[in-house]
Design an enzyme around this catalytic site. Structure first.
Site: not given
Length: 461
Positions: A10, A337, A346, A372
């Site tokens: 200040d 799948n 998976d 794959e």
């Protein structure tokens, strides 16, 4: 090094004096006369460091500190409180509010600039880690912040055991962390130092006037202790050397005569910063790993495999050795799948990856390069060696059924295309992509020839 420093005071004369000093040291000063302006400039300018007076016209400096630390945009900016008063209450309040350092305005310029350099180096190192981890966090790989921290380990290193015992007695009421008393020899021992301490608190005069600084340099040069925080303890303020300690890499320097509460706050701050940098370093390391790893199987991905195969080919060329490349593809995997679902698929892929890894040698390359499809590279391997390995891989898929949760055990087979690169034949003209392509072509022949077999392509025509 970055050097944008926000000066908050200040008194206009003070701002001008420190602007001149920091400007002469090639920093870029920014000025603020009150707390509100400081907070606004901190967010807007993103300074590398803030030099903060405690007495401001609109709010206490400690309140400015709390707001800086509460705002994610400014929380990591180092703050040096620079006050005309150095009483214990002010120092403790500032450090508790999040200050990285508390210096009085009577501090000599050498020490001030050394401390600023020290904090700016640390800030820049953290900023580099954060920038390295930003793409990882954007991809969602970063772990959530833990709500609980285990106590840290703090090593007290002194010349005389009674000194370390006194330090531990004074510090134990201030912090919950584990404190161990070790010698210089133990600190430098890779076997005796386990676990590695998070913070080393080292006596400046360790056996000789610069013994503590030499130990610090040794710790910084060793991989296991390089990232530990180091606090140097000097006996008094009259012997000098504080600036030297900062420039040599100390994270903090305290005096043995200081209030144990202040020393405890400083060490706790070092421990907090050490944990932050450890997490950032781990995030970057994990991100680099994720960039080359297939998340489903844990194998390397195609990008990494191709680059590694190029290295294998280059080494084989230099050594005049053969190497082999296989492309492995599961037969009729789409039916898995379609009939059992992708979760079953998976699970099958994960098990295939495990079986393939179990049937190749340490040092061979295994990667998942498609849905794959797997790539295997065998360094220093000729046809006589690669053929039996390929046949073994085929059998590893066929001979044991795959357990699919909720369904009967499933039998699968694999086809393999094998490409051999013999020494002295077409080295200069066949890039890695061509080798993979030959293995792919051999795989197609295996597929069309009835599947569950190995087809060999010895060399490019």
């Amino acid at each position: 090094m970055s050097g944008k420093i926000l000066i908050v005071d200040d008194v206009a004369t003070n701002r001008i004096v420190y602007k001149v000093k920091l400007g002469a040291a090639c920093y870029a000063p920014i000025l603020a006369a009150d707390g509100k302006t400081c907070l606004a400039l901190a967010r807007q300018e993103k300074p590398d460091l803030i030099l903060l007076d405690l007495v401001l016209p609109d709010m206490p400096g400690t309140e400015v500190l709390r707001r800086l630390r509460a705002d994610p945009a400014t929380a990591s900016i180092p703050v040096v409180v620079f006050s005309a008063e150095g009483d214990a209450a002010s120092r403790l309040a500032a450090l508790a509010a999040g200050a990285d350092e508390f210096l009085t305005k009577s501090c000599d310029d050498q020490t001030l600039l050394a401390r600023l350099r020290n904090l700016l180096r640390e800030h820049e190192a953290i900023a580099e880690l954060e920038s390295g981890g930003a793409p990882i966090r954007a991809l969602g790989f970063a772990e959530p912040v833990s709500g609980f921290e285990m106590p840290g380990t703090i090593a007290l290193v002194t010349h005389r055991p009674e000194t370390a015992l006194r330090w531990r007695r004074d510090l134990e009421p201030q912090m919950p962390d584990k404190m161990i008393l070790i010698s210089r020899e133990v600190a430098l021992s890779e076997t005796a130092l386990s676990p590695v301490p998070d913070v080393f608190v080292i006596e400046y005069d360790l056996a000789d006037p610069l013994g503590g600084l030499r130990l610090m340099s040794e710790l910084r040069s060793r991989s296991q202790t390089r990232h530990a925080a180091i606090c140097i303890v000097k006996q008094n303020d009259g012997s000098g050397g504080k600036a030297l300690a900062f420039d040599l890499g100390a994270n903090d320097v305290v005096y043995a005569t200081e209030d144990p509460r202040e020393i405890g706050l400083r060490i706790s701050r070092l421990l907090q910063r050490k944990r932050t940098t450890d997490k950032l370093r781990a995030s970057v390391r994990d991100g680099l790993r994720l960039a080359v790893i297939d998340p489903l199987t844990g194998l390397f991905n195609r990008r990494y495999a191709v680059s590694q195969l190029a290295d294998i080919a280059a080494q084989a060329k230099d050594a005049r050795q053969a190497f082999a490349v296989m492309v492995v593809d599961l037969d009729r995997f789409k039916e898995v799948n379609d009939h059992f679902g992708h979760s079953a698929g998976d699970a099958v892929l994960t098990e295939v990856a495990r079986r393939l890894a179990a049937n190749i040698r340490h040092g061979d390359l295994l990667a998942r390069i498609g849905g794959e499809e797997f790539l295997i590279a065998l360094p220093n391997t000729n046809l006589a060696m690669a053929g039996p390995i390929a046949q073994r891989l085929c059998r590893s898929v066929q001979e044991e059924v795959f357990a699919v949760p909720g369904f009967a055990p499933l039998g699968l087979t694999a086809s393999i295309g094998l490409a051999i690169c013999d020494p002295g034949v077409s080295w200069a003209n066949e890039p890695v992509a061509a080798v993979i392509d030959r293995a792919d072509q051999a795989l197609l022949i295996a597929k069309s020839g009835g599947r569950n077999q190995v087809t060999i392509s010895k060399n490019a025509a």
